[in-house]
Design an enzyme around this catalytic site. Sequence first.
Site, short mmCIF file in Angstrom:
data_model
loop_
_atom_site.label_atom_id
_atom_site.label_comp_id
_atom_site.label_asym_id
_atom_site.label_seq_id
_atom_site.Cartn_x
_atom_site.Cartn_y
_atom_site.Cartn_z
N ASP A 55 12.86 -1.54 -2.30
CA ASP A 55 12.17 -0.85 -1.21
C ASP A 55 12.71 -1.32 0.13
O ASP A 55 12.96 -0.53 1.05
CB ASP A 55 10.66 -1.12 -1.27
N ASP B 177 6.09 -3.71 -0.82
CA ASP B 177 6.06 -2.32 -1.27
C ASP B 177 4.82 -1.62 -0.74
O ASP B 177 4.86 -0.47 -0.33
CB ASP B 177 6.10 -2.25 -2.80
N GLU C 88 3.91 6.68 -1.71
CA GLU C 88 4.84 6.20 -2.74
C GLU C 88 5.48 7.37 -3.50
O GLU C 88 6.66 7.35 -3.80
CB GLU C 88 4.06 5.31 -3.73
N TRP D 125 18.21 -2.79 -6.30
CA TRP D 125 17.16 -3.72 -5.87
C TRP D 125 17.86 -4.99 -5.37
O TRP D 125 17.77 -5.34 -4.20
CB TRP D 125 16.18 -3.99 -7.01
N ARG E 298 -2.88 -2.40 -3.38
CA ARG E 298 -3.17 -2.61 -4.80
C ARG E 298 -2.71 -4.01 -5.22
O ARG E 298 -2.24 -4.81 -4.42
CB ARG E 298 -2.50 -1.52 -5.64
N ASP E 299 -2.84 -4.25 -6.53
CA ASP E 299 -2.51 -5.59 -7.04
C ASP E 299 -1.01 -5.76 -7.14
O ASP E 299 -0.46 -5.98 -8.21
CB ASP E 299 -3.17 -5.78 -8.41
N GLU E 300 -0.33 -5.64 -6.03
CA GLU E 300 1.11 -5.79 -6.03
C GLU E 300 1.52 -6.47 -4.72
O GLU E 300 1.71 -7.65 -4.68
CB GLU E 300 1.79 -4.43 -6.21
N HIS F 61 3.51 3.24 1.21
CA HIS F 61 4.74 2.73 0.62
C HIS F 61 5.86 3.19 1.54
O HIS F 61 6.13 4.37 1.64
CB HIS F 61 4.93 3.40 -0.74
C1 BGC Z 1 6.65 -1.03 -6.70
C2 BGC Z 1 7.89 -0.39 -6.17
C3 BGC Z 1 9.02 -1.17 -6.75
C4 BGC Z 1 8.97 -0.91 -8.21
C5 BGC Z 1 10.10 -1.43 -9.01
C6 BGC Z 1 6.64 -0.76 -8.17
O1 BGC Z 1 5.50 -1.13 -8.81
O2 BGC Z 1 5.51 -0.61 -6.05
O3 BGC Z 1 7.90 0.06 -4.93
O4 BGC Z 1 10.25 -1.01 -6.18
O5 BGC Z 1 7.76 -1.28 -8.77
O6 BGC Z 1 10.56 -0.39 -9.67
#
Ligand code: BGC
Length: 735
Positions: A353, A340, A606, A405, A344-346, A627
Site C-alpha cells: 500500500d 493500510d 479499499e 510489497w 479494523r483489526d489490522e 484505505h
Molecule cells: C490489507 C491490504 C494489504 C493486504 C495484503 C490486507 O488485509 O488491508 O491493504 O496490502 O492485506 O495483501
Amino acid sequence: MDWNAKWIKSQEDLGAVAPEFSVSFALRGPVREAKLYITALGVYEAQLNGSRVGSFILAPGWTSYPKRLQYQEYDVSDLLQEENRLQVLVGRGWYRSRMPGWEGSEYQKKLQEKPSALLAQLEIVYDDGSRETICSGSDWTVRESAVRFSEIYDGEIYDATRSEESSRPVEIYEGPSETLIPQQGEEIREQERIFPARIFTTPKGEVVVDFGQEITGYVETNMKGCAGEVLDLSFAEVMDKEGNFYTENYRSAKAQYRYVCRDGMQTYKPKLTFWGFRYIRINSFPGGMTAVAPERFAAIVLHSDMKRTGRLSCSNPLLNRFFENVVWGQKGNFLDVPTDCPQRDERLGWTGDAQAFVRTASLNFDVEKFFTKWLADMAADQWENGYVGHVIPDLIQNPKPSAAWADAATICPWTIYLAYGNPEILENQFECMHKWVDYITQNTKNAGLWTGGEHYGDWLGLDAPSGSYKGSTREEFIASAFYAYSTSLVIKAGRVLGKDVSAYEKLYHTIVYTFRRTFPDYRTQTECVLAAHFRLAENPQAAADQLASMISSCGTQLQTGFVGTPYLLHVLSDYGYTELAYSLLLREKYPSWLYPVTKGATTVWEHWDGIMENGDFWSANMNSYNHYAYGCVTDWVYSVAAGINALEEAPGYAKVRISPLPDKRLDWLEASLDTRHGRIVSRWEKETALWPERELWKYQITAPVEAEIVIAGKSVTVPAGTYQFYSLVEEDGEA
Ligand code: BGC
C-alpha cells in the site's frame, strides 16, 4: 545521550490497567534549562505538575521495537515549580496490545510478554550552572490509574470515580538500552477538531452522531454526570443500507470507549489509543439520551505532524471531493507508520500500500522525515538474506516476501529522493535496496525472472476469478516486472551515490531480455500497464495501444488492482491516450475513483465497490472505507493534468518541467506544490469569451526555479517567474 535512568515497572501485574509512575522533587534554585528524556514500552503521556509534557500523542511512536525504540526530548523549563510532581501514564500501545489476526506471531508474543515499563531522565541546569538529574529508579512509585483498559484495537475504559490509589514502590526492570534512538519521525499530534454535522436516531432506535468526515483520532465529550454514570460509545465508518449503525467491518477490533463519570461537569478524551470513524453510536450517556447534544462532542483528528505541501482544485465538484478524500486518507493513515487502514483489526504498515501511494503522499504533504523513519525500520527489519516484510514494523514475519510489497524497499526511497532532492535517503537505504534485489536473484527458480515465489498478485484487481482477492495478472509476470523495476532503481540510486553498479546493469539487461522472451503477450490491463510503464515491452506503444483497446472494449472500465492502478493513467497519457485517461478519472459509474464519491465517501475505499450500487456492502470481511492505496491516482493529476514534474537530473524540483494537459470536460484545474525551492503553480482554464466556438486554453504558470514549460507539444525554457500561455485547438484537432 547518557542514560543514568533505570527502566521501572510495577511489582505486581496490573493486568489491563495502565500504570501511572510518579516522582516528587524540589528545586534547589532558579532553573536555566530543564529537559526531559523519556520513553516507554507501550505508549505514554507525561504530566509535570498537572500539565501535559509536549504534544506528542501516542509517544514514543511505533518503530520496529526489537531493533529501535525512540525516546523523546522535551524542554520542560516552563512547567517546573519549587515543588514538583512528574507523573507518567503508560498504556499498552503498539508495543503490548493484542494485535488481532497476528496474535500468534512470535514477534508479537515476545513484546507482549514484557511489562508496561518506563524510562525517564530529567536534566536540570540551574542558573548558577550546577546540574541535577532526576532519573527513573527505585525512588519512583507506581499506582493503578483511572485508565482501566487501553489498547490500540480494543479502545479505552476510564473510571473517573476511582479515588487516588495508594502508591507502591516500583521494580527495576532490565529494559532495552542498545536499541534506544532519539526521535526520528514526525510527532503524532492533535491536528484539528470536527464538530457533529448531525445527530439522528436510526431505524433501530439508536442515537448516532455523524461528524460528516471519516477521521482517525478520538472523541472529546463534555457532560454533566453523577458519579457512576457511564458514557459509552461505539465507532463506525458507514451506515448500512437500512440506515443502521454498522460495525462488522471492524472485525475483531472491539473499538470500545467507556468513561465512568464522577460528579459534576467534566470533559474527557482518551489518551492512549485511537479509532478510525465517521459516526459514533451513543450506547449510554450521563443524564440519559435527552442530554445528548451536538455541543457535547468534538472529534479530534490525529496524524503525524506533516506539513501540507500540495493542493488541487478544478471545476468538477466530485473530483474536488475526491482530492479531499485522498488527503483525508493520508491524514488518517499516517500515524507514525503508513498503514493500510485505521479502524479494523489490522492498521499495519503494509508495504504494498505504501509503495503504491508514496508518490501521491510526497506531493500532498512533506513526508521526508516520516518516510526516513519508516524506511529505517524497514532496513532494521530486513533479514540477512535480503527478505523484506509484508508489513513494517514486521510483526507478521511471513518468510515469503511478496512482489510489489517488498519492492517498497526500492520504490519509496527513490520517490522520496526525487521529491525532496536529498541523497541521504538513498545513502541510508542503499544496502536495503540492493539486498532486496539480491534476495530475488538468490531465491528465484529461473535466473532473469522471479519465479517460484508467493505473492499477493494484482491485489483486489477487478479481473479476479470469483472468490479470489487476486486479479488475473500472472503473479510471475508481476514479480519479474518488479524485479526489473527494483533493479533499475538500485542502478539509479547507486549512480547518484557514485557506486559501481555494473553488476546490476548487467542483471537488468538479463531480466529485460528474459522477460521479453518469457512474456511476449499481455493478458490483462495490469500486464499491459507494467510492460509499458517499466519499459519491459519490446514495443511499449503497442502495449499501451492494447491497454487502451482493452479499456474501451469493456465500456471504459478499469480492472486494475493495487499493482496496476498507480501507473494506469500514466501509461495512457504517455502513449497518446490522455483523453481516455481523463475518461477513467472522470467516470462516475462503478468502477471508478468517483463512484465512491457519489456514494458519499469522505475517504478512499479499499474496494472499488465497498458499497455496491444496490447499497449492499462488498463484504463484511475485508472492507475498509479508509484505505489510501487507490488515492495514488492523484499523482497523475499533479504531474500530468497539471504537468508538474520532478526531474531526475534535478531532484527536489531544483529545476522543473511543467507540461499541463487540459481536457475539455473540465473548465479549469489548478495545482500548487510547495517544494524545497518555492511554490510551483500550474493552472489552466477554458477561455470562452474570446473565441466561444473554438477550444482556447489559458495557462498560468509560476515556477520558483528554471522551468521547461511544454504547452501543446511546444517547449520553452524560462527562468523563475510567472507566465501566461495560450493554446488553440484547430478544427482538425491539432493544438
Ligand atoms: C490489507 C491490504 C494489504 C493486504 C495484503 C490486507 O488485509 O488491508 O491493504 O496490502 O492485506 O495483501
